[in-house]
Write a protein that holds these residues in place. Structure first.
Motif, PDB file in Angstrom:
ATOM      1  N   LEU A  71      62.682   9.606 -33.797  1.00 33.90           N
ATOM      2  CA  LEU A  71      62.791   8.227 -33.086  1.00 33.90           C
ATOM      3  C   LEU A  71      61.631   8.131 -32.304  1.00 33.90           C
ATOM      4  CD1 LEU A  71      66.651   8.279 -32.439  1.00 33.90           C
ATOM      5  CD2 LEU A  71      65.317   6.703 -34.305  1.00 33.90           C
ATOM      6  N   ASP A  72      60.904   6.864 -32.388  1.00 37.85           N
ATOM      7  CA  ASP A  72      59.915   6.788 -31.161  1.00 37.85           C
ATOM      8  C   ASP A  72      60.066   5.095 -30.965  1.00 37.85           C
ATOM      9  OD1 ASP A  72      57.499   8.116 -29.748  1.00 37.85           O
ATOM     10  OD2 ASP A  72      57.285   5.941 -29.571  1.00 37.85           O
ATOM     11  N   LYS A  73      59.855   4.756 -29.802  1.00 42.46           N
ATOM     12  CA  LYS A  73      59.976   3.362 -29.004  1.00 42.46           C
ATOM     13  C   LYS A  73      58.927   2.439 -29.732  1.00 42.46           C
ATOM     14  CE  LYS A  73      58.334   3.834 -24.662  1.00 42.46           C
ATOM     15  NZ  LYS A  73      57.010   3.490 -24.563  1.00 42.46           N
ATOM     16  N   GLY A 117      42.503  12.903 -22.816  1.00 45.99           N
ATOM     17  CA  GLY A 117      42.340  13.349 -24.310  1.00 45.99           C
ATOM     18  C   GLY A 117      41.910  14.788 -24.394  1.00 45.99           C
ATOM     19  N   ALA A 118      41.733  15.380 -23.323  1.00 46.19           N
ATOM     20  CA  ALA A 118      41.209  16.709 -23.373  1.00 46.19           C
ATOM     21  C   ALA A 118      42.388  17.707 -24.205  1.00 46.19           C
ATOM     22  CB  ALA A 118      40.875  17.441 -21.895  1.00 46.19           C
ATOM     23  N   VAL A 119      42.008  18.252 -25.202  1.00 46.13           N
ATOM     24  CA  VAL A 119      43.059  19.266 -25.753  1.00 46.13           C
ATOM     25  C   VAL A 119      42.417  20.517 -25.713  1.00 46.13           C
ATOM     26  CG1 VAL A 119      44.273  19.732 -28.063  1.00 46.13           C
ATOM     27  CG2 VAL A 119      43.809  17.415 -27.399  1.00 46.13           C
ATOM     28  N   GLY A 179      58.407  19.491 -23.686  1.00 42.21           N
ATOM     29  CA  GLY A 179      57.004  18.431 -23.044  1.00 42.21           C
ATOM     30  C   GLY A 179      57.032  17.807 -21.655  1.00 42.21           C
ATOM     31  N   ASP A 180      56.762  16.778 -21.401  1.00 38.68           N
ATOM     32  CA  ASP A 180      56.695  16.126 -20.236  1.00 38.68           C
ATOM     33  C   ASP A 180      58.139  15.972 -19.592  1.00 38.68           C
ATOM     34  OD1 ASP A 180      54.138  16.088 -19.884  1.00 38.68           O
ATOM     35  OD2 ASP A 180      53.938  13.856 -19.821  1.00 38.68           O
ATOM     36  N   ALA A 181      59.085  15.611 -20.644  1.00 38.50           N
ATOM     37  CA  ALA A 181      60.582  15.485 -20.488  1.00 38.50           C
ATOM     38  C   ALA A 181      60.971  16.613 -19.839  1.00 38.50           C
ATOM     39  CB  ALA A 181      61.246  15.209 -21.623  1.00 38.50           C
ATOM     40  N   LYS A 223      63.802   2.461 -29.806  1.00 43.58           N
ATOM     41  CA  LYS A 223      63.886   3.059 -28.312  1.00 43.58           C
ATOM     42  C   LYS A 223      65.415   3.630 -28.379  1.00 43.58           C
ATOM     43  CE  LYS A 223      63.112   1.800 -23.665  1.00 43.58           C
ATOM     44  NZ  LYS A 223      62.442   0.801 -22.690  1.00 43.58           N
ATOM     45  N   VAL A 224      65.298   4.887 -27.691  1.00 41.43           N
ATOM     46  CA  VAL A 224      66.621   5.541 -27.299  1.00 41.43           C
ATOM     47  C   VAL A 224      67.056   4.865 -25.968  1.00 41.43           C
ATOM     48  CG1 VAL A 224      67.723   7.455 -26.753  1.00 41.43           C
ATOM     49  CG2 VAL A 224      66.063   7.511 -28.608  1.00 41.43           C
ATOM     50  N   LEU A 225      68.397   4.386 -26.161  1.00 43.13           N
ATOM     51  CA  LEU A 225      69.023   3.711 -24.914  1.00 43.13           C
ATOM     52  C   LEU A 225      69.951   4.830 -24.057  1.00 43.13           C
ATOM     53  CD1 LEU A 225      69.638   0.176 -26.116  1.00 43.13           C
ATOM     54  CD2 LEU A 225      67.593   0.877 -24.919  1.00 43.13           C
TER      55      LEU A 225
HETATM   56  C1  LIG Z   1      46.279   9.502 -17.010  1.00 47.56           C
HETATM   57  C2  LIG Z   1      46.673  10.913 -17.660  1.00 47.56           C
HETATM   58  C3  LIG Z   1      45.562  11.778 -18.332  1.00 47.56           C
HETATM   59  C4  LIG Z   1      46.176  12.943 -19.063  1.00 47.56           C
HETATM   60  N1  LIG Z   1      45.142  13.636 -19.421  1.00 47.56           N
HETATM   61  C5  LIG Z   1      45.651  14.995 -20.110  1.00 47.56           C
HETATM   62  C6  LIG Z   1      44.530  15.512 -20.734  1.00 47.56           C
HETATM   63  O1  LIG Z   1      43.222  15.424 -20.653  1.00 47.56           O
HETATM   64  N2  LIG Z   1      44.980  16.787 -21.424  1.00 47.56           N
HETATM   65  C7  LIG Z   1      46.119  17.184 -21.418  1.00 47.56           C
HETATM   66  O2  LIG Z   1      46.382  18.031 -21.921  1.00 47.56           O
HETATM   67  N3  LIG Z   1      47.317  16.176 -20.764  1.00 47.56           N
HETATM   68  C8  LIG Z   1      46.755  15.415 -20.428  1.00 47.56           C
HETATM   69  N4  LIG Z   1      47.876  14.410 -19.584  1.00 47.56           N
HETATM   70  C9  LIG Z   1      49.059  14.902 -20.012  1.00 47.56           C
HETATM   71  C10 LIG Z   1      49.682  14.371 -21.322  1.00 47.56           C
HETATM   72  O3  LIG Z   1      49.420  13.167 -21.713  1.00 47.56           O
HETATM   73  C11 LIG Z   1      51.084  14.814 -21.508  1.00 47.56           C
HETATM   74  O4  LIG Z   1      51.672  15.995 -20.842  1.00 47.56           O
HETATM   75  C12 LIG Z   1      51.508  14.901 -23.020  1.00 47.56           C
HETATM   76  O5  LIG Z   1      51.256  13.680 -23.615  1.00 47.56           O
HETATM   77  C13 LIG Z   1      52.991  15.256 -23.115  1.00 47.56           C
HETATM   78  O6  LIG Z   1      53.190  14.924 -24.254  1.00 47.56           O
HETATM   79  P1  LIG Z   1      54.963  14.809 -24.758  1.00 47.56           P
HETATM   80  O7  LIG Z   1      54.986  14.815 -26.342  1.00 47.56           O
HETATM   81  O8  LIG Z   1      55.784  15.569 -24.037  1.00 47.56           O
HETATM   82  O9  LIG Z   1      55.307  13.256 -24.350  1.00 47.56           O
HETATM   83  P2  LIG Z   1      54.465  11.920 -24.571  1.00 47.56           P
HETATM   84  O10 LIG Z   1      53.124  12.333 -25.274  1.00 47.56           O
HETATM   85  O11 LIG Z   1      54.593  10.918 -23.542  1.00 47.56           O
HETATM   86  O12 LIG Z   1      55.246  11.199 -25.915  1.00 47.56           O
HETATM   87  C14 LIG Z   1      56.483  10.598 -25.609  1.00 47.56           C
HETATM   88  C15 LIG Z   1      56.881   9.826 -26.736  1.00 47.56           C
HETATM   89  O13 LIG Z   1      58.272   9.250 -26.291  1.00 47.56           O
HETATM   90  C16 LIG Z   1      58.120   7.940 -26.709  1.00 47.56           C
HETATM   91  N5  LIG Z   1      59.333   7.262 -26.017  1.00 47.56           N
HETATM   92  C17 LIG Z   1      59.359   7.202 -24.688  1.00 47.56           C
HETATM   93  N6  LIG Z   1      60.642   6.884 -24.346  1.00 47.56           N
HETATM   94  C18 LIG Z   1      61.355   6.521 -25.636  1.00 47.56           C
HETATM   95  C19 LIG Z   1      62.522   6.202 -26.014  1.00 47.56           C
HETATM   96  N7  LIG Z   1      63.364   5.972 -24.821  1.00 47.56           N
HETATM   97  N8  LIG Z   1      62.951   6.243 -27.195  1.00 47.56           N
HETATM   98  C20 LIG Z   1      62.119   6.503 -28.055  1.00 47.56           C
HETATM   99  N9  LIG Z   1      60.691   7.019 -27.786  1.00 47.56           N
HETATM  100  C21 LIG Z   1      60.464   7.007 -26.548  1.00 47.56           C
HETATM  101  C22 LIG Z   1      56.751   7.389 -26.444  1.00 47.56           C
HETATM  102  O14 LIG Z   1      56.449   6.118 -26.944  1.00 47.56           O
HETATM  103  C23 LIG Z   1      55.845   8.537 -26.722  1.00 47.56           C
HETATM  104  O15 LIG Z   1      55.472   8.385 -28.151  1.00 47.56           O
HETATM  105  C24 LIG Z   1      47.565  13.316 -19.320  1.00 47.56           C
HETATM  106  C25 LIG Z   1      48.524  12.381 -18.212  1.00 47.56           C
HETATM  107  C26 LIG Z   1      47.971  11.217 -17.717  1.00 47.56           C
HETATM  108  C27 LIG Z   1      49.017  10.438 -17.320  1.00 47.56           C
END
Ligand SMILES: Cc1cc2nc3c(=O)[nH]c(=O)nc-3n(C[C@H](O)[C@H](O)[C@H](O)COP(=O)(O)OP(=O)(O)OC[C@H]3O[C@@H](n4cnc5c(N)ncnc54)[C@H](O)[C@@H]3O)c2cc1C
Length: 397
Positions: free
Chosen positions: A30-32, A43-45, A262-264, A115-117
């Protein structure tokens, strides 16, 4: 009922859902947002992140390839070029969309704009309520980023001290007058405020109409953007704040039927802000853990413990070392600057982390052994230069 619901289709969620679907699990992602969606990111990978993907990235996703880095502090710069690639720069719109297509191919069901609530768990299942419907699954993976809703089923919300703020503004690439600051080097600027840095990454395509390449600044002070952009001849204008979790802090990442990735889960590098590699890796571990439970290879508790162990071994230890490094640089800014700006070797070695050849722990051990040597040798060099200059001045009098 699904075997697994994955909330969030970023790198963590797509990777996890693809892995689960490939193993025959009934998977709902699911994605919002509707893809392609914009995602604020430099965008640096890193090469390390590319190694965690089990397929190559096509050329149309890669905008630039980076073979080195340029570090700046005031008017001092240090440039290092390696003989191998350390990272690629992608547009997150295209990168995330490509990962999502791979997930679709694996047989996962994908629902965008949902969106997950809320999330609730009982002994046999987990219920996920979205804006449009309610779903049930045996397990839920929280991959919904830094403002995760699913994480609330596992841990309290992030406090302010758990987060870094990145101030971001798209910029136009300056005209090429022989002094280009944007090329195929990763660029990091130090010295704005403690534990903070800024970066400019090279980009090929436009990120939005007329703009090229994002500026990324981590800053607590509103004064910083002007200071940061001045050296690259760009005007400070409207900045948007974006949050990055501060990795290296101990947090709960799994509870009952919910696993965070990930970030969560708070997996982002507290020194560089990089999070994509940890998102992909934790997405893989979460997918493997759930597949082990559903296919009967492991008891649920053992599989979740396995996830926590893998995350601890491959991610958290490294992030703790990165946090120690960030704190050291914060505590001893001048000494750190001397070490990085007087010799190429420390920056070259640091790039080996992005290249996936060493981790922060090895880098720190390496630095601890060499830092005193660099410090005394460079102090001696400076003293010798000063003395030579004094003799020269006396000679010309
Ligand atoms: C300004 C900035 C620059 C960055 N530059 C880099 C970089 O150069 N290189 C690097 O490696 N990392 C970088 N990062 C960190 C990187 O963006 C994150 O660590 C990475 O995207 C985490 O991936 P993720 O899949 O955990 O979360 P995300 O990529 O944030 O994906 C989360 C997904 O969940 C969805 N979502 C959110 N809430 C809900 C909900 N309630 N219900 C359903 N869907 C939902 C969102 O739409 C999104 O698609 C940067 C971060 C920032 C803020």
């Amino acid at each position: 009922m699904y075997d697994v619901i994955v909330a969030g289709a970023g790198p963590a969620g797509s990777t996890c859902a693809r892995l689960c679907a490939k193993q025959g699990l009934r998977t709902l992602l699911l994605d919002k947002d509707r893809f392609p969606r914009s995602k604020t990111c430099a965008g640096a990978v890193s090469e390390q992140a590319l190694m965690y993907l089990d397929f190559p990235l096509p050329h149309w996703v890669i905008e630039r390839e980076c073979f080195g880095a340029r570090l700046s502090l005031g008017d001092r710069t240090m440039e290092v070029r390696k003989d191998r690639r350390v990272a690629v720069v992608v547009s997150r719109e295209r990168f995330d969309c490509f990962l999502l297509e791979k997930t679709r191919e694996s047989g996962a069901e994908i629902r965008e704009e949902e969106k997950v609530l809320s999330v609730s768990q009982n002994s046999g299942s987990v219920q996920v309520e979205t804006e449009k419907a309610a779903y049930q699954a045996r397990y839920l993976v929280g991959a919904d980023g830094v403002n995760s809703r699913t994480a609330l089923a596992v841990r309290p919300p992030f406090r302010r001290s758990d987060l870094t703020t990145a101030l971001v503004r798209p910029v136009e690439e300056p005209a090429d007058n022989g002094e280009r600051t944007i090329d195929c080097l990763l660029e990091m600027r130090l010295g704005f405020a403690p534990m903070e840095y800024g970066g400019v990454l090279p980009r090929n395509g436009n990120t939005s109409a007329g703009n090229r390449g994002p500026v990324k600044i981590s800053s607590r002070s509103s004064e910083m953007p002007g200071e940061f952009v001045r050296p690259i001849r760009m005007e400070a204008a409207v900045y948007l704040g974006h949050l990055i979790p501060l990795g290296g802090i101990k947090r709960r990442i799994a509870h009952k039927r919910v696993i965070l990735t990930g970030d969560a889960a708070g997996f982002a590098d507290p020194f560089s802000g990089e999070g994509i590699s940890y998102a992909i890796l934790s997405g893989r571990f979460a997918g493997q853990a759930i597949a082990k439970i559903v296919t009967g290879q492991k008891e649920a508790a053992a599989a979740l413990a396995w996830y926590e162990q893998q995350a601890e071994y491959w991610i958290c230890r490294n992030l703790r070392a990165a946090l120690s490094m960030a704190r050291l640089v914060d505590r001893f800014p001048l000494l750190s600057a001397r070490i990085f700006f007087d010799d190429r070797e420390p920056l070259a070695k640091y790039l080996d982390i992005a290249a996936g050849q060493i981790d922060y722990r090895r880098f720190l051990r390496w630095m601890m052994l060499r830092a005193p040597f660099y410090f005394f040798r460079n102090s001696y060099r400076r003293a010798a230069e000063a003395q030579a200059k004094r003799y020269q001045d006396r000679g010309t009098e």
